[in-house]
Design a protein around this motif. Structure first.
Motif, PDB file in Angstrom:
ATOM      1  N   GLU A  31      -8.465 -18.169  28.581  1.00  0.00           N
ATOM      2  CA  GLU A  31      -7.717 -18.482  29.784  1.00  0.00           C
ATOM      3  C   GLU A  31      -6.244 -18.265  29.492  1.00  0.00           C
ATOM      4  O   GLU A  31      -5.736 -18.711  28.447  1.00  0.00           O
ATOM      5  N   VAL A  32      -5.557 -17.598  30.404  1.00  0.00           N
ATOM      6  CA  VAL A  32      -4.199 -17.160  30.118  1.00  0.00           C
ATOM      7  C   VAL A  32      -3.278 -18.327  29.720  1.00  0.00           C
ATOM      8  O   VAL A  32      -2.569 -18.225  28.717  1.00  0.00           O
ATOM      9  N   PRO A  33      -3.290 -19.449  30.438  1.00  0.00           N
ATOM     10  CA  PRO A  33      -2.393 -20.522  30.020  1.00  0.00           C
ATOM     11  C   PRO A  33      -2.668 -20.987  28.582  1.00  0.00           C
ATOM     12  O   PRO A  33      -1.725 -21.221  27.810  1.00  0.00           O
ATOM     13  N   ASP A  34      -3.938 -21.060  28.216  1.00  0.00           N
ATOM     14  CA  ASP A  34      -4.278 -21.448  26.838  1.00  0.00           C
ATOM     15  C   ASP A  34      -3.774 -20.419  25.852  1.00  0.00           C
ATOM     16  O   ASP A  34      -3.231 -20.753  24.795  1.00  0.00           O
ATOM     17  N   LEU A  35      -3.997 -19.156  26.207  1.00  0.00           N
ATOM     18  CA  LEU A  35      -3.583 -18.087  25.297  1.00  0.00           C
ATOM     19  C   LEU A  35      -2.079 -18.110  25.093  1.00  0.00           C
ATOM     20  O   LEU A  35      -1.589 -17.903  23.983  1.00  0.00           O
ATOM     21  N   VAL A  36      -1.336 -18.372  26.174  1.00  0.00           N
ATOM     22  CA  VAL A  36       0.125 -18.390  26.065  1.00  0.00           C
ATOM     23  C   VAL A  36       0.560 -19.513  25.129  1.00  0.00           C
ATOM     24  O   VAL A  36       1.405 -19.312  24.252  1.00  0.00           O
ATOM     25  N   GLU A  37      -0.079 -20.666  25.269  1.00  0.00           N
ATOM     26  CA  GLU A  37       0.261 -21.779  24.376  1.00  0.00           C
ATOM     27  C   GLU A  37      -0.033 -21.407  22.926  1.00  0.00           C
ATOM     28  O   GLU A  37       0.772 -21.629  22.026  1.00  0.00           O
ATOM     29  N   ARG A  38      -1.215 -20.836  22.729  1.00  0.00           N
ATOM     30  CA  ARG A  38      -1.625 -20.447  21.381  1.00  0.00           C
ATOM     31  C   ARG A  38      -0.638 -19.425  20.811  1.00  0.00           C
ATOM     32  O   ARG A  38      -0.240 -19.500  19.647  1.00  0.00           O
ATOM     33  N   ALA A  39      -0.244 -18.484  21.652  1.00  0.00           N
ATOM     34  CA  ALA A  39       0.639 -17.408  21.200  1.00  0.00           C
ATOM     35  C   ALA A  39       2.017 -17.948  20.847  1.00  0.00           C
ATOM     36  O   ALA A  39       2.622 -17.548  19.843  1.00  0.00           O
ATOM     37  N   LYS A  40       2.506 -18.875  21.661  1.00  0.00           N
ATOM     38  CA  LYS A  40       3.828 -19.448  21.359  1.00  0.00           C
ATOM     39  C   LYS A  40       3.788 -20.191  20.033  1.00  0.00           C
ATOM     40  O   LYS A  40       4.711 -20.082  19.217  1.00  0.00           O
ATOM     41  N   ALA A  41       2.719 -20.926  19.830  1.00  0.00           N
ATOM     42  CA  ALA A  41       2.585 -21.650  18.562  1.00  0.00           C
ATOM     43  C   ALA A  41       2.510 -20.668  17.394  1.00  0.00           C
ATOM     44  O   ALA A  41       3.069 -20.919  16.317  1.00  0.00           O
ATOM     45  N   ARG A  42       1.848 -19.554  17.630  1.00  0.00           N
ATOM     46  CA  ARG A  42       1.727 -18.547  16.577  1.00  0.00           C
ATOM     47  C   ARG A  42       3.105 -17.989  16.199  1.00  0.00           C
ATOM     48  O   ARG A  42       3.402 -17.788  15.018  1.00  0.00           O
ATOM     49  N   VAL A  43       3.935 -17.762  17.218  1.00  0.00           N
ATOM     50  CA  VAL A  43       5.278 -17.242  16.940  1.00  0.00           C
ATOM     51  C   VAL A  43       6.067 -18.250  16.121  1.00  0.00           C
ATOM     52  O   VAL A  43       6.707 -17.908  15.123  1.00  0.00           O
ATOM     53  N   VAL A  44       5.991 -19.518  16.517  1.00  0.00           N
ATOM     54  CA  VAL A  44       6.712 -20.562  15.777  1.00  0.00           C
ATOM     55  C   VAL A  44       6.224 -20.589  14.330  1.00  0.00           C
ATOM     56  O   VAL A  44       7.010 -20.616  13.381  1.00  0.00           O
ATOM     57  N   ASP A  45       4.907 -20.503  14.169  1.00  0.00           N
ATOM     58  CA  ASP A  45       4.307 -20.537  12.842  1.00  0.00           C
ATOM     59  C   ASP A  45       4.770 -19.343  12.007  1.00  0.00           C
ATOM     60  O   ASP A  45       5.141 -19.482  10.846  1.00  0.00           O
ATOM     61  N   LEU A  46       4.765 -18.167  12.643  1.00  0.00           N
ATOM     62  CA  LEU A  46       5.171 -16.965  11.919  1.00  0.00           C
ATOM     63  C   LEU A  46       6.639 -17.044  11.526  1.00  0.00           C
ATOM     64  O   LEU A  46       7.012 -16.672  10.413  1.00  0.00           O
ATOM     65  N   HIS A  47       7.459 -17.545  12.440  1.00  0.00           N
ATOM     66  CA  HIS A  47       8.880 -17.684  12.108  1.00  0.00           C
ATOM     67  C   HIS A  47       9.036 -18.615  10.911  1.00  0.00           C
ATOM     68  O   HIS A  47       9.803 -18.346   9.995  1.00  0.00           O
ATOM     69  N   ALA A  48       8.273 -19.694  10.921  1.00  0.00           N
ATOM     70  CA  ALA A  48       8.360 -20.640   9.809  1.00  0.00           C
ATOM     71  C   ALA A  48       7.929 -19.991   8.504  1.00  0.00           C
ATOM     72  O   ALA A  48       8.423 -20.311   7.435  1.00  0.00           O
ATOM     73  N   LYS A  49       6.977 -19.039   8.600  1.00  0.00           N
ATOM     74  CA  LYS A  49       6.506 -18.376   7.382  1.00  0.00           C
ATOM     75  C   LYS A  49       7.419 -17.218   6.992  1.00  0.00           C
ATOM     76  O   LYS A  49       7.123 -16.500   6.041  1.00  0.00           O
ATOM     77  N   GLY A  50       8.481 -17.001   7.744  1.00  0.00           N
ATOM     78  CA  GLY A  50       9.443 -15.978   7.358  1.00  0.00           C
ATOM     79  C   GLY A  50       9.348 -14.690   8.151  1.00  0.00           C
ATOM     80  O   GLY A  50      10.139 -13.779   7.950  1.00  0.00           O
ATOM     81  N   ALA A  51       8.384 -14.590   9.034  1.00  0.00           N
ATOM     82  CA  ALA A  51       8.270 -13.384   9.846  1.00  0.00           C
ATOM     83  C   ALA A  51       9.163 -13.531  11.066  1.00  0.00           C
ATOM     84  O   ALA A  51       8.708 -13.801  12.184  1.00  0.00           O
ATOM     85  N   ARG A  52      10.464 -13.345  10.838  1.00  0.00           N
ATOM     86  CA  ARG A  52      11.447 -13.639  11.883  1.00  0.00           C
ATOM     87  C   ARG A  52      11.359 -12.661  13.049  1.00  0.00           C
ATOM     88  O   ARG A  52      11.893 -12.923  14.115  1.00  0.00           O
ATOM     89  N   ASN A  53      10.765 -11.532  12.824  1.00  0.00           N
ATOM     90  CA  ASN A  53      10.754 -10.523  13.877  1.00  0.00           C
ATOM     91  C   ASN A  53       9.639 -10.703  14.897  1.00  0.00           C
ATOM     92  O   ASN A  53       9.556  -9.943  15.852  1.00  0.00           O
ATOM     93  N   ALA A  54       8.769 -11.662  14.671  1.00  0.00           N
ATOM     94  CA  ALA A  54       7.642 -11.825  15.581  1.00  0.00           C
ATOM     95  C   ALA A  54       8.122 -12.338  16.937  1.00  0.00           C
ATOM     96  O   ALA A  54       8.959 -13.231  17.018  1.00  0.00           O
TER      97      ALA A  54
END
Lengths: 845, 312, 198, 357
Positions: free
Chosen positions: B206-229
């Motif tokens: 479901e799109v709203p769920d996916l958007v939440e998941r995706a935003k969390a993924r970006v935050v997670d990636l940034h925390a892991k050093g993948a600043r360009n995500a």
């Protein structure tokens, strides 16, 4: 280790494998581990899709893996980074070796015992001090001066000689240190081309991810086995994993990523020349195998699990010959043919070429594409009297007589090829039932859902009805030579209009049954050596434990709260154990090394082992059990409660292997048979024991031949499968990689004026092929000992049939073999490269 | 790791039929009309295996496009088309700054970009808005689908699409594109590409769920050093611009959109209907008035040889 | 995709009027959604629902061992996809596995035995039974001509070096078992190999 | 066409100005499948629509001398809608489903809008002409007004049709395209009628029509020049720079469609005795130019869709004039494609290159 267990690893080294491309679903678990913080390392000659998803890519020249791995072993030993309690407790690190042993560091690349005349080793000097240890492989026997069986019987008399202080100059620890002393980071860089900084980061990542709380895993594939030193590459990985305490533990281990749906099954129940089902050796005419007594005398190991050998052997012969296998005729031992040498695929090509072999069955294999020296293979097929090809389409091999290279080149015409060819349609997935054994020994049943088209039949149908016909043809023969076929049990029930044999009946025979009442047997421990049990493959005993219970067909995985070993999904041999040697997941006292890494443990109250997996050990043997040496114990009684490696005669992980390997007890860097450089480590250029069949139709060249300056490695793409017969025949996969090509580093392409999609010609002493160039940084030049070496990558999926076509890569490769397995060396050879095309019509339709 | 609990309900080797709401087992989502479904394609997990392309073609019975080697990394597909509804793009960035090969990859950001492209199922879909027959329509799953029994091959959806997705088939003369497996959604099945994806680079939900998941993924990636995500096509991100609204199929990218052949700020084509029409009609009105005046003058008296059209 | 039958102009006109969107649009349905929905969309269902048999398969490609569900209708496979229950693949498949349906239905598959006689320049179709009989006879002939009972030194070997078999890694365990049992245990063949070394 | 980036957190690498990255030079959007039939339709439709307007205006505002012109205009309207309809159906890839155009109405779709405009226009024009021919003057007068209103739509909706796409050249300047199509339609209609009047020896009416054409061509000229500048500024003019299109656009659309008619009719306005030859020359040039304009725009648009840089310049969030007007050369694209290099050079080099220009 089960593939899903990779998700529990703290570091994963993928080496000799392009896992993301060739085992994408297994790679799921690598990415799951990565998500949890594991470090993923890809060590490979090419930057591949696996490298792209890894944290590190260590580039190394194809064939230099042992130098790299040896460097890691040295790093661990020199910096004292090994897992002390595990290694001292569970491996042979403290074992003292015969004083006659001499290392490659002393003999410039040879171990002691080399017989120059016979070009083989004598193995005495490699043994434990005063004690011979049989191999844990199919062939336990090794040639020794003294009686082999007498020597090995000493294993029952007392523990192996050890120095727990590790000070003895001939203890394994000291030998290892000496052997790998030269494998410094600088030497690794000079030999492999991998920058020393990168190498050290890889070593460090593995070490940091190992210990009581952590485990690291290593995954490999044919990138290790397709070498003249392939077995020793895997051995080197085993040494690292033992030193780091990563065997038998969750998230740890070595995972072989194999390439065909049941290639593991066809090794367990071997369509291989040198083994009988369950890793029992095929009797050999030039070994003391004359009678069953002789055979048992040298092949039965006195201690460890393999002491059950006679039970498995006799049960097998009971399964094959039924009532015709009786004690009086040694259970039909003489019915079994004896081998007289290497009957593997590469010498087979030569035997066909030389007219020794007259008839050939090809059951789903396409050697014109898949076998080394394809031009020779194709020429040899014309020497056959008859050939039966069973496949789903006309393969390159089936069409050799009208489309093959010799026909195309005018060397042969159909009118002068005598071979009588049968091309028979085979049934595919979903059109037949049966079991496949996957790469982690998981036996899984697949259902028959529909019939194959037209006259398509399963191989079981073919073999069953061929056998039925042959038994009819021989039924009145009184010739003793026909006794085996007449004695063979061959009464599988058939059903339906097409008379399909009952697959479960065959599986039940494989599983085993009691002869008296035909009841299935639930565990190999019930097999007997008195003819009362029959079993087609002892390690599969338990796959069909009782009537109506086909465990391979069980579809009960673990749910979200389960232990994650999925004991209810399929059957893993032996005895549904998912992780081999998992006794090592607990410490010497039987407690898990860490609460983070639990698998099995000793329950003192109940007096048995328990946990998430079935223990790969004697279920009720306590950790503090010690053999009563005064009784000369045999079998499992001779192993202590803290000797987890039960298939090995002394129960200990073999850092040093005294028997079973033909090219040395320790992995040593040798150059590939055809190499662009001299061996930087030793005077001995290549594996001294390597199998070489040098002849005019299989020429080889000397190291550094200026005509063949480039390193060449063959590889696979995710879009195709091996010889490509299925994937080239399906439009959806063919279009993804529609033509043959080779990968060339831009530095080399620039020198030769080659651009992407230009035609290029690759040549070796065996032949030339033309293909298209892909210029890419995925490949890179290596600086080796001051010499610049370019490497070219060549996928070998292509042929002239199907939608995706290209020249056959194996025209370039040579028939040479690893001394232990006879596997070819198509991952590391050398070639010439020029821009342009061959002066002949393209090898396509 | 275990499988979803409901998988344990189906312990037989032969099944009675399709597992009801199979998507719950494969994507953790129930599929019901009236909700909004889409794809979140996380390129940091893509291994470039192209299983999505194959699964799509096998399910939708799409023919091969052409069989030539393209020489563009491992991309022999080229682009989305009438017969190709998933396309994996490959961009090699294997050299470091000095021209030497990299040995250490940035966390979760490969040096060989791979990205499975697909129809974006835009919230305000230009193809759908352009379609004059109603062949393109919005389904009960908030996806955009071409109905083959209606399409007359006018081809207007083709240039309307801001992502170059829709295409006319030379075989049947109709427009084709990803349907987000409309038929499968109706049967509670996850779309073929997402179901096959070995590494969950393509996630269906479901799109709203996916958007939440995706935003969390970006935050997670940034925390892991993948600043360009960053996200492309999620609400208020590049791609979800110019009146398109969000894209139901959105992406996590690590390089500039153009590198993946995506526009940074695409716009809704229908935005331009009004300006073009107004400007044209105003011009017409002006010219018509001029013409009327000229006619009226001509009627008032035959024009003499006046200078410069001077009115007498 | 279903092939849409050619219809007469009259029936098409009738259908057009019956399914006309403008009146539905006028009645307030969205021109972008409900009003535009066609009969095709209303009737659409996944073809898996038509299956009369659904069995579990193990992917025929590599050794990872992914489980697949094979959907068949009237004795023909209509689709193959990942089995969501498998702890290995959980419904996923790689590009090769995802093409299993394409393999089963490939137009390159053959359905009858082809035979090429010695020195012939063509294939000819042959009945299966004929081929089986001929192969059994050839096997027996070659075996009988080449069988060795003992070596000169008296060592019993009971083998023939003149018949070889290649293949097995793509086959079932039961098939490998039968091959080894018949060829080695029954006929005394020693050249028995599969893809494990290549 | 720039997007709105409120609330967007774009990483610096993605937010930087567009530097010419493409994916192996592959198109980022698909070109329309429209060919000469559609550009011809745009011309014919505009001609017919504006002819109806002029016919109606002539009938309402002109004197009796305009009667012939009105009749001709009505013929052109009917003929044009018939030819236009045939062209449109012929352009469909499943033409036997043409009637589905009438299945639904979508206000966001100029093609849907156009379907109803064309239907209305054809219908009312047919009534007007039929009534005229049958002598039912009042019916003709009543029908011609809605026909003329629809005619205005016919003249300009095609600009919306092209603009409401993602084709760079079409999407870049919707307003200017509307103005140009409107003016060109009017110029063409006036020219066509003028030629017929000339042929009928009715020079006065022809002269009147030439004045209308003059005004229309002037507007077309101004809008055309402005569009030319705007396309360059926005970086979507590359397709129109290609030799064959450049000729069509500059010689055909601009020179013949506007400059020559302005010259001819303008000269005729100032000379004592207007030249018939000049009038006919100007008229024919305007007609040819109108057709050339539509072909140039259509073909140029389709080609621009194949140039990813054009699309990407148009779809960057920055003001277009800050973008370097640079297209990767063919050689560069090949290098990118053939060597798998990064499809863009480092930013510093790019800026330097753009400054050189």
């Amino acid at each position: 280790m089960p593939q899903w267990d990779l998700a529990n690893a703290d570091a994963i080294l993928v080496m000799g494998s392009n896992m993301a491309e060739n085992h994408p679903i297994a790679f799921r678990f690598v990415l799951q581990a990565k998500e949890k913080g594991a470090t993923i390392i890809h060590a490979d000659p090419r930057f591949t899709r696996t490298s792209a998803l890894s944290d590190m890519h260590a580039p190394l020249r194809a064939g230099s893996d042992i130098a790299f791995l040896g460097g890691i072993i040295r790093h661990i030993l020199e910096n004292d980074l090994w897992f002390k309690n595990y290694v001292l407790g569970y491996t042979n690190i403290s074992t003292i070796i015969d004083e006659r042993f001499q290392d490659t560091s002393e003999l410039d690349g040879l171990f002691s015992g080399w017989n120059e005349e016979k070009q083989t080793y004598q193995y005495e000097s490699w043994q434990y001090k005063d004690m011979h240890v049989p191999a844990s492989l199919a062939e336990h026997f090794v040639n020794t001066t003294e009686s082999f069986s007498d020597c090995t019987k000493r294993l029952k008399k007392g523990p192996t000689p050890k120095d727990l202080t590790l000070q003895h100059p001939n203890c394994v620890y000291q030998i290892l240190k000496r052997h790998y002393a030269a494998y410094t980071p600088e030497m690794v860089e000079r030999t492999t081309g991998c920058p020393k900084e990168t190498f050290l980061k890889v070593a460090d990542a593995l070490v940091r991810a190992s210990g009581p709380d952590k485990t690291a895993a290593i995954c490999y594939a044919v990138g290790w086995t397709h070498h003249s030193t392939g077995v020793q590459m895997i051995r080197a990985a085993a040494i690292i994993q033992l030193l780091l305490g990563n065997i038998g533990r969750p998230g740890g281990g070595i995972l072989a990523l194999r390439g065909h749906s049941s290639i593991q099954g066809s090794t367990d129940i071997p369509t291989l020349y040198n083994m009988l089902p369950g890793y029992l050796p095929q009797p050999h005419a030039f070994k003391p195998h004359g009678t069953l007594k002789d055979f048992f005398g040298v092949e039965e190991t006195p201690t460890g699990w393999w002491s059950n050998f006679p039970k498995y052997m006799i049960s097998l012969m009971k399964a094959w010959y039924g009532d015709n296998a009786v004690k009086e005729n040694d259970w039909g031992y003489d019915f079994l043919p004896k081998i007289v040498g290497d009957h593997s695929q590469q010498p087979l090509t030569l035997a066909i070429r030389d007219g020794l072999v007259k008839g050939l069955f090809l059951l789903g294999q396409n050697p014109a594409v898949g076998a080394s020296n394809s031009a020779l293979v194709q020429r040899s097929l014309a020497n056959l009297d008859w050939m039966v090809v069973r496949d789903f389409t006309e393969t390159e091999t089936a069409s050799f007589w009208h489309k093959g290279r010799p026909v195309r080149d005018g060397e042969l015409t159909p009118q002068n090829i005598k071979t009588e060819v049968f091309l028979m349609p085979g049934s595919l997935a979903g059109e037949k039932a049966g079991t496949f054994t996957n790469t982690h020994r998981l036996v899984q049943w697949h259902d028959k859902v529909v019939d194959g088209p037209g006259d398509s039949r399963s191989e079981l149908w073919f073999i069953h009805h061929l056998g039925r016909r042959l038994k009819e043809l021989y039924q009145d023969s009184a010739d003793p030579k026909d006794k085996p076929i007449r004695s063979l049990t061959w009464n599988y029930p058939v059903k339906g209009e097409k008379e399909d044999p009952d697959v479960e009946a065959v599986l039940k025979e494989i599983n085993g049954y009691t002869v008296a009442d035909g009841k299935q047997i639930s565990d190999p421990k019930y097999l007997q050596d008195d003819g009362s049990t029959a079993c087609g493959c002892w390690i599969y005993c338990g796959v069909f434990p009782e009537e109506g219970h086909n465990q391979a067909r069980s579809r009960r995985p673990d749910g979200p709260d389960g232990p994650g070993t999925h004991l209810g999904w399929g059957f893993a041999w032996p005895a549904n154990r998912r992780t081999l040697y998992n006794r090592a997941s607990a410490d010497l006292q039987g407690k898990p090394w860490s609460e983070k890494k639990t698998l099995v443990w000793w329950n003192a109250e109940k007096g048995h082992w328990e946990g998430k997996d079935n223990v790969d050990f004697s279920q009720e043997k306590p950790p503090d059990y010690r053999p009563e040496w005064s009784q000369e114990p045999s079998g499992m009684d001779a192993l202590g409660g803290d000797d987890p490696f039960i298939m090995i005669a002394d129960g200990r992980g073999a850092l040093y292997v005294p028997s079973g390997l033909k090219d040395g007890p320790l992995p040593t860097h040798y150059e590939p048979v055809e190499s662009p450089v001299r061996n930087p480590l030793y005077g001995q250029q290549h594996n001294p024991a390597v199998k070489i069949w040098q002849r005019s139709d299989n020429p080889l060249h000397a190291p550094g031949d200026p005509r063949y300056p480039h390193a060449l490695t063959t590889y696979r793409l995710t879009e195709h499968h091996s010889g490509g017969t299925p994937t080239r025949s399906v439009a959806t996969t063919a279009e993804l990689q529609p033509e043959g090509f080779c990968e060339i580093p831009p530095e080399l392409a620039g020198e030769l004026g080659i651009r992407t999609l230009d035609w290029v010609v690759l040549s070796t002493p065996r032949g030339d092929i033309e293909t298209k160039a892909i210029v890419t940084e995925r490949l890179q030049p290596f600086q080796l000992n001051g010499q610049s070496v370019f490497q070219i990558g060549l996928p070998w999926h292509f042929g002239w049939r199907g939608y995706a076509t290209g020249d056959i890569a194996n025209v370039l490769t040579a028939i040479v073999g690893d001394p232990n397995t006879s596997m070819h060396e198509n991952k590391a050879l050398t070639c010439g490269l020029r821009k342009g095309r061959l002066n002949r019509p393209a090898q396509g339709d | 790791m275990g499988v979803p609990a409901r998988a344990l309900d189906y312990a037989d080797s032969f099944l009675p039929g399709v597992i009801p709401q199979e998507a719950e087992l494969t994507a953790g989502v129930r599929i019901e009309p009236g909700k909004s479904y889409g794809f979140f394609t996380d390129t940091t997990l893509c291994i470039g295996c192209k299983a999505c392309e194959v699964a799509c073609k096998e399910w939708n019975a799409l023919p091969a496009d052409d069989l030539g080697l393209k020489g563009t990394s491992y991309d022999n597909t080229g682009s989305l088309s009438a017969n190709t509804w998933r396309h994996v793009a490959f961009v090699e960035k294997i050299s470091g700054d000095e021209g030497t090969r990299v040995t250490e990859m940035q966390p979760f950001q490969s040096n060989w970009l791979m990205m499975s492209d697909v129809c974006k199922h835009c919230h305000n879909a230009p193809c759908l808005e352009a379609c004059p027959t109603g062949a393109l329509f919005r389904t009960e799953f908030d996806t955009v689908v071409v109905q083959p029994d209606i399409c007359n091959g006018c081809g207007y959806c083709v240039p309307a699409c801001p992502f170059g997705v829709v295409d006319l088939s030379p075989d049947d003369g109709k427009a084709h594109k990803c349907t987000l497996c409309y038929d499968r959604l109706k049967g509670g099945l996850e779309p073929a590409c997402a179901k096959s994806c070995p590494t969950d680079s393509i996630q269906f939900g479901e799109v709203p769920d996916l958007v939440e998941r995706a935003k969390a993924r970006v935050v997670d990636l940034h925390a892991k050093g993948a600043r360009n995500a960053y996200l492309y096509g999620a609400p208020d991100t590049p791609g979800a611009t110019g009146g398109l609204g969000h894209l139901n199929a959105f992406f996590l990218l690590t390089d500039r959109p153009e590198v993946y052949n995506l526009p940074t700020a695409p716009t809704r084509a229908a935005n331009r209907v009004e300006p073009a029409l107004t400007a044209g009609l105003v011009t017409m009105a002006g010219l018509a008035l001029t013409a009327a005046a000229v006619f009226a003058l001509a009627k008032a008296g035959p024009t003499g040889p006046g200078r410069n059209g001077e009115i007498r | 995709m279903k092939t849409i039958r050619r219809r007469t102009f009259a029936s098409r006109a009738l259908n057009f009027v019956r399914e006309w969107s403008l009146p539905r649009q006028a009645a307030g349905q969205s021109a972008y959604a409900e009003a535009a929905k066609s009969r095709y969309s209303t009737q659409l269902r996944p073809r898996l629902e038509e299956a009369d048999t659904v069995g579990t398969n193990i992917c025929p490609y590599c050794a990872v061992g992914c489980a697949q569900l094979v959907y068949a209708k009237n004795g023909r496979v209509i689709h193959v996809e990942g089995d969501p229950r498998s702890p290995i693949n959980q419904g996923t498949l790689c590009p090769k596995g995802a093409a299993t349906f394409g393999w089963l239905t490939s137009d390159q598959r053959m359905s009858q035995v082809l035979y090429r006689a010695p020195y012939s320049d063509r294939w000819e179709p042959k009945p299966l039974d004929w081929a089986m009989d001929r192969i059994a006879q050839l096997t027996k002939r070659t075996r009988d001509e080449t069988f060795v009972r003992t070596l000169p030194n008296g060592m019993p070997v009971n083998h023939t070096l003149a018949i070889a078999s290649l293949g097995g890694a793509t086959l079932d365990n039961e098939e490998n078992y039968a091959i080894k049992k018949l060829f080695s245990g029954g006929l005394g063949m020693v050249w028995i190999e599969n893809q494990a070394r290549v | 066409m720039s997007g709105n980036f409120a609330g967007t957190s774009l990483p610096p690498s993605a937010a930087a100005p567009y530097m010419g990255e493409t994916y192996y030079g592959r198109p980022a959007v698909k070109a329309s499948p429209f060919d000469w039939k559609v550009s011809s339709y745009i011309f014919v439709g505009g001609l017919a629509g504006s002819a109806q307007i002029l016919a109606t205006l002539g009938d309402l505002a002109g004197g009796p001398q305009a009667g012939g012109m009105t009749r001709t205009g009505r013929w052109i309207a009917v003929g044009g809608s018939a030819v236009g309809g045939v062209l449109l159906i012929a352009d469909l890839h499943t033409p036997d489903r043409w009637y589905n155009m009438l299945r639904i109405y979508r206000s966001t779709s100029p093609m849907s809008i156009g379907t109803y405009i064309l239907s209305g226009f054809a219908g009312f024009s047919a009534i007007a002409l039929g009534a005229d021919l049958l002598g039912m003057k009042r019916v003709a007068k009543a029908a011609q007004v809605p026909a003329a209103v629809a005619g205005a739509g016919m003249s300009v909706y095609t600009a919306a049709l092209l603009s409401a796409t993602s084709t760079p050249l079409w999407a870049a300047e919707p307003r200017l395209l509307g103005v140009r199509f409107a003016a060109s339609s009017m110029a063409a209609a006036a020219s066509a009628l003028s030629v017929v009047e000339q042929a009928g020896q009715r020079q006065d009416t022809a002269r009147t029509l030439d004045r209308v054409a003059l005004a229309a061509c002037a507007v077309e000229m101004a809008a055309g020049l402005q569009a030319d500048r705007a396309y360059r500024r926005k970086g979507v003019a590359d397709a129109l720079e290609k030799p064959e299109l450049r000729a069509l656009d500059k010689v055909g659309a601009l020179a013949m469609g506007a400059a020559i008619p302005i010259l001819c009719h303008g000269l005729n306005q100032v000379v004592r005795k207007p030249s018939r030859t000049l009038s006919v020359l100007g008229s024919l040039a305007a007609l040819a130019g109108g057709l050339a304009l539509r072909h140039a725009i259509l073909k140029g648009g389709n080609e621009s869709a194949g140039i990813p840089e054009n699309y990407f310049r148009l779809t960057r969030p920055e003001p277009p004039d800050r973008q370097p007007p640079r297209v990767a050369s063919t050689g560069e694209r090949e290098r990118i494609a053939h060597h798998g290099e990064r499809p863009y050079t480092p930013a510093a080099t790019r800026v330097a290159t753009s400054l050189e220009r």
